[in-house]
Design a protein around this motif. Structure first.
Motif, PDB file in Angstrom:
ATOM      1  N   ALA A 169      25.523  27.046   6.288  1.00 22.20           N
ATOM      2  CA  ALA A 169      25.857  27.026   7.783  1.00 22.20           C
ATOM      3  C   ALA A 169      25.999  28.426   8.416  1.00 22.20           C
ATOM      4  O   ALA A 169      26.182  28.413   9.445  1.00 22.20           O
ATOM      5  N   VAL A 170      26.053  29.428   7.471  1.00 20.24           N
ATOM      6  CA  VAL A 170      25.892  30.725   7.869  1.00 20.24           C
ATOM      7  C   VAL A 170      24.511  31.003   8.953  1.00 20.24           C
ATOM      8  O   VAL A 170      24.558  31.904   9.962  1.00 20.24           O
ATOM      9  N   ALA A 171      23.665  30.264   8.802  1.00 19.36           N
ATOM     10  CA  ALA A 171      22.332  30.442   9.170  1.00 19.36           C
ATOM     11  C   ALA A 171      22.459  29.511  10.528  1.00 19.36           C
ATOM     12  O   ALA A 171      21.517  29.786  11.429  1.00 19.36           O
ATOM     13  N   TRP A 172      23.514  28.864  10.931  1.00 22.76           N
ATOM     14  CA  TRP A 172      23.690  28.212  12.442  1.00 22.76           C
ATOM     15  C   TRP A 172      25.045  28.470  12.803  1.00 22.76           C
ATOM     16  O   TRP A 172      25.910  27.811  12.743  1.00 22.76           O
ATOM     17  N   PRO A 173      25.133  29.799  13.394  1.00 21.93           N
ATOM     18  CA  PRO A 173      26.375  30.201  13.744  1.00 21.93           C
ATOM     19  C   PRO A 173      27.158  29.324  14.992  1.00 21.93           C
ATOM     20  O   PRO A 173      28.440  29.313  14.973  1.00 21.93           O
ATOM     21  N   ASP A 174      26.401  28.646  15.680  1.00 27.63           N
ATOM     22  CA  ASP A 174      27.062  27.847  16.777  1.00 27.63           C
ATOM     23  C   ASP A 174      27.144  26.359  16.253  1.00 27.63           C
ATOM     24  O   ASP A 174      27.491  25.692  17.466  1.00 27.63           O
ATOM     25  N   ALA A 175      27.183  26.276  15.025  1.00 29.14           N
ATOM     26  CA  ALA A 175      27.515  25.044  14.430  1.00 29.14           C
ATOM     27  C   ALA A 175      28.897  24.384  14.895  1.00 29.14           C
ATOM     28  O   ALA A 175      29.806  25.144  14.874  1.00 29.14           O
ATOM     29  N   PRO A 176      28.902  22.972  15.095  1.00 27.50           N
ATOM     30  CA  PRO A 176      30.273  22.400  15.768  1.00 27.50           C
ATOM     31  C   PRO A 176      31.209  22.453  14.327  1.00 27.50           C
ATOM     32  O   PRO A 176      30.611  22.801  13.078  1.00 27.50           O
ATOM     33  N   ARG A 177      32.415  22.398  14.404  1.00 27.85           N
ATOM     34  CA  ARG A 177      33.452  22.251  13.393  1.00 27.85           C
ATOM     35  C   ARG A 177      34.372  21.190  13.699  1.00 27.85           C
ATOM     36  O   ARG A 177      35.214  21.315  14.508  1.00 27.85           O
ATOM     37  N   PRO A 178      34.177  20.076  12.593  1.00 30.30           N
ATOM     38  CA  PRO A 178      33.277  20.016  11.561  1.00 30.30           C
ATOM     39  C   PRO A 178      31.752  19.697  12.058  1.00 30.30           C
ATOM     40  O   PRO A 178      31.617  19.277  13.053  1.00 30.30           O
ATOM     41  N   VAL A 179      31.032  20.076  10.949  1.00 27.64           N
ATOM     42  CA  VAL A 179      29.401  19.691  11.191  1.00 27.64           C
ATOM     43  C   VAL A 179      28.853  18.792   9.933  1.00 27.64           C
ATOM     44  O   VAL A 179      29.378  19.028   8.977  1.00 27.64           O
ATOM     45  N   LEU A 180      28.055  17.736  10.431  1.00 27.85           N
ATOM     46  CA  LEU A 180      27.751  16.854   9.523  1.00 27.85           C
ATOM     47  C   LEU A 180      26.627  17.928   8.720  1.00 27.85           C
ATOM     48  O   LEU A 180      25.965  18.539   8.903  1.00 27.85           O
ATOM     49  N   ALA A 181      26.677  17.449   7.244  1.00 23.84           N
ATOM     50  CA  ALA A 181      25.685  17.946   6.393  1.00 23.84           C
ATOM     51  C   ALA A 181      24.337  17.569   6.601  1.00 23.84           C
ATOM     52  O   ALA A 181      23.268  18.400   6.730  1.00 23.84           O
ATOM     53  N   ASP A 182      24.281  16.421   7.260  1.00 24.84           N
ATOM     54  CA  ASP A 182      22.689  16.062   7.482  1.00 24.84           C
ATOM     55  C   ASP A 182      22.148  16.848   8.878  1.00 24.84           C
ATOM     56  O   ASP A 182      21.048  16.929   9.245  1.00 24.84           O
ATOM     57  N   ASP A 183      23.096  17.369   9.709  1.00 18.38           N
ATOM     58  CA  ASP A 183      22.797  18.180  10.833  1.00 18.38           C
ATOM     59  C   ASP A 183      22.403  19.651  10.347  1.00 18.38           C
ATOM     60  O   ASP A 183      21.803  20.536  10.992  1.00 18.38           O
ATOM     61  N   LEU A 184      22.762  19.845   9.125  1.00 20.89           N
ATOM     62  CA  LEU A 184      22.194  21.346   8.392  1.00 20.89           C
ATOM     63  C   LEU A 184      21.129  21.357   7.652  1.00 20.89           C
ATOM     64  O   LEU A 184      20.748  21.864   6.832  1.00 20.89           O
ATOM     65  N   LEU A 185      20.278  20.022   7.743  1.00 21.61           N
ATOM     66  CA  LEU A 185      18.998  19.906   6.603  1.00 21.61           C
ATOM     67  C   LEU A 185      18.147  20.936   6.809  1.00 21.61           C
ATOM     68  O   LEU A 185      17.712  21.551   5.652  1.00 21.61           O
ATOM     69  N   PRO A 186      17.940  21.385   7.906  1.00 23.63           N
ATOM     70  CA  PRO A 186      16.704  22.645   7.894  1.00 23.63           C
ATOM     71  C   PRO A 186      17.286  23.987   7.227  1.00 23.63           C
ATOM     72  O   PRO A 186      16.560  24.496   6.345  1.00 23.63           O
ATOM     73  N   GLU A 187      18.441  24.417   7.534  1.00 17.37           N
ATOM     74  CA  GLU A 187      19.091  25.343   6.863  1.00 17.37           C
ATOM     75  C   GLU A 187      19.261  25.274   5.431  1.00 17.37           C
ATOM     76  O   GLU A 187      19.115  26.133   4.532  1.00 17.37           O
ATOM     77  N   ARG A 188      19.745  23.924   4.876  1.00 21.49           N
ATOM     78  CA  ARG A 188      19.765  23.486   3.606  1.00 21.49           C
ATOM     79  C   ARG A 188      18.563  23.649   3.029  1.00 21.49           C
ATOM     80  O   ARG A 188      18.227  24.211   1.810  1.00 21.49           O
ATOM     81  N   ALA A 189      17.407  23.361   3.670  1.00 23.37           N
ATOM     82  CA  ALA A 189      16.222  23.228   2.940  1.00 23.37           C
ATOM     83  C   ALA A 189      15.325  24.631   2.975  1.00 23.37           C
ATOM     84  O   ALA A 189      15.040  25.032   1.880  1.00 23.37           O
ATOM     85  N   LEU A 190      15.676  25.574   3.865  1.00 23.09           N
ATOM     86  CA  LEU A 190      15.566  26.920   3.817  1.00 23.09           C
ATOM     87  C   LEU A 190      16.027  27.559   2.687  1.00 23.09           C
ATOM     88  O   LEU A 190      15.360  28.640   2.143  1.00 23.09           O
ATOM     89  N   GLN A 191      17.392  27.208   2.109  1.00 27.12           N
ATOM     90  CA  GLN A 191      17.842  27.669   1.138  1.00 27.12           C
ATOM     91  C   GLN A 191      17.682  27.224  -0.108  1.00 27.12           C
ATOM     92  O   GLN A 191      17.970  27.669  -1.143  1.00 27.12           O
ATOM     93  N   GLY A 192      16.748  26.302  -0.184  1.00 30.90           N
ATOM     94  CA  GLY A 192      16.146  25.919  -1.314  1.00 30.90           C
ATOM     95  C   GLY A 192      16.634  24.603  -1.935  1.00 30.90           C
ATOM     96  O   GLY A 192      16.508  24.111  -3.114  1.00 30.90           O
ATOM     97  N   ASP A 193      17.473  23.721  -1.204  1.00 29.02           N
ATOM     98  CA  ASP A 193      18.442  22.374  -1.356  1.00 29.02           C
ATOM     99  C   ASP A 193      16.971  21.610  -1.402  1.00 29.02           C
ATOM    100  O   ASP A 193      16.573  21.020  -0.298  1.00 29.02           O
TER     101      ASP A 193
END
Length: 425
Positions: free
Chosen positions: A312-336
């Motif tokens: 989530a640190v890669a998307w500073p403007d993410a809502p709170r809470p944010v869905l894990a599915d909305d963070l798929l690109p960041e998770r993928a770039l991190q190696g998930d």
């Protein structure tokens, strides 16, 4: 010279028979009478102990509906506790100089610890009231002549101690149960994150009275706050909404698994259920995993939530809470790898199946700064054709190419899809 000793004066004291009787032989008639009355009352109580216990149990059956619905074994244990209470009272009344009675051991020590789960504290208070009524109703018959007030005061004092001891027993049971539950919750959360012991999850959940489905996981950070307080607040808030809840802290990370039931529409489920809990985490992102069918499958939701929390640190403007599915690109770039596979399946595969015009249009559109006219010129088509293809892309993937966040997700998904396709080839 007269050598006979002088008789002792009054101020020098005396060892004569009168003084001996005054010092050593004096007795208090009132105290003697009280002891005689007490001894006679004790004898009467001893003869009536069995009848008192039986009368107390009989009165419970008459007045307490929940007592009649209990199993025979639990009723017998309660009868034994009542008999022990009467016997302990008689023993204490016989020796009042012992001070406060050791009720917790003498009375409640006869019952198994499991009885505190069958009988609530409120029900215990009801039982105490019934026993008091039974004993007080027979004070005049049980007490020796002149000892009714003495016995009545002793009953009131003893029952007060019984009430305090009951509260202590339940407090200790609740403390032990709470500590055991907390350890089991932490074990389950750890197992979910590591994918271990999945066959035992349902059994462990049953031990914690877990019954609600579907299930979501929520992950956040303590932000320097007390993890214990955060966990307690999260448990209390989730239970106020009628959810089942498991919570565990792992360093600065807090993971909560929630069985939410059917109070939310399926399409709003993860975000709507997590919204009231988000403010109880410490500062920082709060990530919600996808809804799953039951506790056995909750590991996928928990791992997605934790992966999203790390990314989530890669998307500073993410809502709170944010869905894990909305963070798929960041998770993928991190190696998930799970996030990579999900992006390919949800975005690239549908576009590939729809034919090359959509993929080509999307690639050109993204490369030319989301310009309709530039894309149309490069593809030698009308801008309206580009608009139609972009709308089809949005329908197939759920991501809007003209939206900044949507274009980012689509760009990462297409890149991952092409890499995966090349690798497979």
């Amino acid at each position: 010279m007269n050598t006979e000793p002088h008789p002792p004066r009054d101020d020098e004291g005396s060892t004569g028979p009168a003084d001996a009787a005054g010092v050593d032989g004096d007795t208090d008639p009132v105290a003697e009478e009280q002891e005689r009355v007490r001894a006679e009352t004790v004898r009467r109580l001893e003869r009536s102990m069995g009848a008192l216990g039986t009368a107390a149990v009989s009165r419970m059956e008459q007045r307490l509906g929940w007592f009649r619905r209990m199993s025979a074994q639990d009723r017998s244990w309660i009868g034994l506790v009542a008999q022990s209470g009467v016997a302990a009272f008689v023993d204490w009344f016989r020796n009042p100089v012992r001070g406060r009675p050791a009720i917790t051991v003498e009375v409640f020590g006869t019952a198994p610890r499991e009885l505190t789960r069958s009988v609530s504290l409120q029900q215990t208070v009801d039982m105490i009231r019934v026993v008091i009524d039974v004993v007080e109703g027979q004070v005049d018959e049980l007490a020796a002549p002149g000892g009714a007030q003495q016995l009545r005061e002793a009953v009131l004092r003893y029952t007060r101690e019984v009430a305090f001891s009951s509260a202590k027993v339940y407090a200790r049971a609740a403390e032990a149960r709470g500590a055991w539950d907390a350890r089991l919750e932490a074990l389950i959360v750890d197992a979910l994150l590591h994918g271990d012991h999945e066959d035992g999850l349902q059994t462990w959940g049953s031990a914690l009275s877990w019954s609600h489905t579907p299930v979501i996981a929520v992950a956040g950070e303590t932000g320097g706050e007390d993890p214990g307080k955060i966990l307690d607040d999260l448990r209390a808030a989730a239970r106020r909404f009628g959810h089942d809840v498991l919570a565990g802290a792992q360093g600065r990370r807090v993971v909560v698994v929630v069985g939410v039931g059917d109070r939310y529409p399926e399409e709003d489920l993860p975000a709507a259920a997590a919204e009231p809990l988000a403010g109880l985490f410490g500062p920082g992102p709060v990530v919600v995993g996808p809804a799953v069918a039951d506790l056995r499958a909750a590991g996928a939701s928990a791992r997605a939530a934790v992966s999203g929390l790390r990314a989530a640190v890669a998307w500073p403007d993410a809502p709170r809470p944010v869905l894990a599915d909305d963070l798929l690109p960041e998770r993928a770039l991190q190696g998930d790898t799970e996030a990579r596979g999900q992006l390919v399946e949800e975005v690239y595969v549908p576009l590939l199946g729809a034919g090359s015009p959509l993929l080509d249009t999307l690639s050109v559109y993204l490369e030319h700064a989301s310009s309709l006219e530039a894309t149309a010129r490069m593809l030698f088509v009308h801008p309206n054709t580009v608009r139609y293809r972009l709308s089809r892309i949005a329908e197939l993937t759920g991501r809007t190419p003209s939206d900044g966040r949507g274009s980012f997700v689509l760009r990462v998904a297409v890149a991952l899809g092409r890499l995966a396709q090349t690798h497979e080839g």
